[in-house]
Design an enzyme around this catalytic site. Structure first.
Site, PDB file in Angstrom:
ATOM      1  N   LYS A 122       9.957  36.861  38.426  1.00 25.85           N
ATOM      2  CA  LYS A 122       8.717  37.416  38.997  1.00 25.85           C
ATOM      3  C   LYS A 122       7.932  36.383  39.794  1.00 25.85           C
ATOM      4  CE  LYS A 122       6.332  38.637  35.423  1.00 25.85           C
ATOM      5  NZ  LYS A 122       7.210  38.368  34.283  1.00 25.85           N
ATOM      6  N   ARG A 138       0.345  44.228  31.624  1.00 24.02           N
ATOM      7  CA  ARG A 138       1.451  44.003  30.709  1.00 24.02           C
ATOM      8  C   ARG A 138       1.407  44.942  29.517  1.00 24.02           C
ATOM      9  NH1 ARG A 138       2.381  38.209  31.968  1.00 24.02           N
ATOM     10  NH2 ARG A 138       4.395  37.672  31.097  1.00 24.02           N
ATOM     11  N   ARG A 147      14.613  26.529  32.555  1.00 26.86           N
ATOM     12  CA  ARG A 147      13.271  26.222  33.051  1.00 26.86           C
ATOM     13  C   ARG A 147      12.545  25.272  32.093  1.00 26.86           C
ATOM     14  NH1 ARG A 147       9.245  31.122  34.124  1.00 26.86           N
ATOM     15  NH2 ARG A 147       8.841  31.003  31.898  1.00 26.86           N
ATOM     16  N   ARG A 175       7.478  23.769  30.098  1.00 29.74           N
ATOM     17  CA  ARG A 175       6.430  24.680  29.657  1.00 29.74           C
ATOM     18  C   ARG A 175       6.434  24.844  28.148  1.00 29.74           C
ATOM     19  NH1 ARG A 175       5.850  30.257  32.916  1.00 29.74           N
ATOM     20  NH2 ARG A 175       5.643  31.025  30.792  1.00 29.74           N
ATOM     21  N   ARG A 196       8.653  36.416  23.074  1.00 29.58           N
ATOM     22  CA  ARG A 196       8.142  36.974  24.329  1.00 29.58           C
ATOM     23  C   ARG A 196       9.015  38.130  24.809  1.00 29.58           C
ATOM     24  NH1 ARG A 196       8.441  31.807  27.354  1.00 29.58           N
ATOM     25  NH2 ARG A 196       8.165  32.985  29.264  1.00 29.58           N
TER      26      ARG A 196
HETATM   27  P1  ADP Z   1       6.498  34.915  31.656  1.00 32.09           P
HETATM   28  O1  ADP Z   1       6.501  36.023  32.648  1.00 32.09           O
HETATM   29  O2  ADP Z   1       7.631  33.980  31.839  1.00 32.09           O
HETATM   30  O3  ADP Z   1       6.361  35.389  30.245  1.00 32.09           O
HETATM   31  P2  ADP Z   1       3.748  34.221  32.407  1.00 32.09           P
HETATM   32  O4  ADP Z   1       3.383  32.951  33.084  1.00 32.09           O
HETATM   33  O5  ADP Z   1       3.616  35.445  33.199  1.00 32.09           O
HETATM   34  O6  ADP Z   1       5.228  33.987  31.897  1.00 32.09           O
HETATM   35  O7  ADP Z   1       2.865  34.390  31.079  1.00 32.09           O
HETATM   36  C1  ADP Z   1       2.808  33.392  30.088  1.00 32.09           C
HETATM   37  C2  ADP Z   1       1.951  33.861  28.910  1.00 32.09           C
HETATM   38  O8  ADP Z   1       0.591  34.094  29.342  1.00 32.09           O
HETATM   39  C3  ADP Z   1       2.372  35.164  28.251  1.00 32.09           C
HETATM   40  O9  ADP Z   1       3.408  35.015  27.300  1.00 32.09           O
HETATM   41  C4  ADP Z   1       1.041  35.603  27.602  1.00 32.09           C
HETATM   42  O10 ADP Z   1       0.785  34.897  26.416  1.00 32.09           O
HETATM   43  C5  ADP Z   1       0.003  35.186  28.627  1.00 32.09           C
HETATM   44  N1  ADP Z   1      -0.278  36.310  29.570  1.00 32.09           N
HETATM   45  C6  ADP Z   1       0.017  36.339  30.897  1.00 32.09           C
HETATM   46  N2  ADP Z   1      -0.350  37.508  31.449  1.00 32.09           N
HETATM   47  C7  ADP Z   1      -0.867  38.263  30.454  1.00 32.09           C
HETATM   48  C8  ADP Z   1      -1.395  39.575  30.356  1.00 32.09           C
HETATM   49  N3  ADP Z   1      -1.451  40.393  31.425  1.00 32.09           N
HETATM   50  N4  ADP Z   1      -1.861  40.010  29.153  1.00 32.09           N
HETATM   51  C9  ADP Z   1      -1.807  39.232  28.092  1.00 32.09           C
HETATM   52  N5  ADP Z   1      -1.303  37.995  28.090  1.00 32.09           N
HETATM   53  C10 ADP Z   1      -0.843  37.492  29.246  1.00 32.09           C
END
Ligand code: ADP
Length: 186
Positions: free
Chosen positions: A11, A86, A125, A131, A142
């Protein structure tokens, strides 16, 4: 626009390239949280525990963050949400924010990728970016949370007729080309 996909589906990578091409801001909730964590802000302190466990940050926090971000002027001519919504509740919150601000959703891109490929990419990654939420246990968590809470969103947008499904397997350029072809007609 929104881009959906499992953790590791690519993404963020595709969103970045697409936004540069279209000249619109990429709004990544994950990146905003990580920036706040590294700056030690109150928001960062609130979010960190959830992120480290692979859980979602509570909706009230995330919704108001997105609302503030969409208030900024650079979103006037369009934007791409990466990592939001999400949850189904966030879909509702976003609908309200957009209505209030006079925006409409045009396209929801879903990157579809096999599960095995995902974990592999995330572990790679972890080596490159370091990270904190890319350890194997947290990745697995996740993935579960994604399947339970985020996967159902694609059906909602499919029913609205704005979902485009993109095969996420291939090089960055190949996937980007698929996205561009798919959104061209719209
Ligand atoms: P990935 O898509 O690889 O899981 P992201 O950078 O999009 O990584 O998100 C990392 C973390 O940030 C998520 O696991 C969550 O804890 C938090 N997060 C991101 N976006 C949201 C959201 N829309 N609602 C709740 N938590 C979020």
């Amino acid at each position: 626009m929104i881009i959906l996909g499992a953790p590791g589906a690519g993404k963020g990578t595709q969103a970045k390239v697409l936004c540069e091409k279209l000249g619109i801001p990429q709004i990544s909730t994950g990146a905003i949280f990580r920036a706040n964590i590294s700056e030690g802000t109150d928001l960062g302190k609130l979010a960190q525990g959830y992120i480290d466990r692979g859980e979602f940050v509570p909706d009230e926090i995330t919704d108001s963050l997105v609302k503030d971000r969409l208030h900024q002027e650079d979103t006037q001519d369009g934007f791409l949400l990466d990592g939001y919504p999400r949850t189904l509740a966030q879909v509702g919150a976003l609908d309200e924010i957009l209505l209030e601000q006079g925006h409409t959703l045009d396209i929801v891109i879903e990157l579809v990728t096999e599960r095995e490929a995902l974990v592999e990419r995330l572990l790679k990654r972890a080596e490159i970016e370091g990270r904190a939420d890319d350890t194997e246990d947290v990745i697995r968590r996740r993935m579960e949370v994604y399947l339970e809470q985020t996967k159902p969103l694609s059906r909602v947008y499919e029913q609205r007729g704005i979902l485009v499904e993109i095969d996420g397997l291939g090089t960055i350029e190949e996937v980007q080309e698929r996205i561009r072809e798919a959104i061209q007609g719209r």
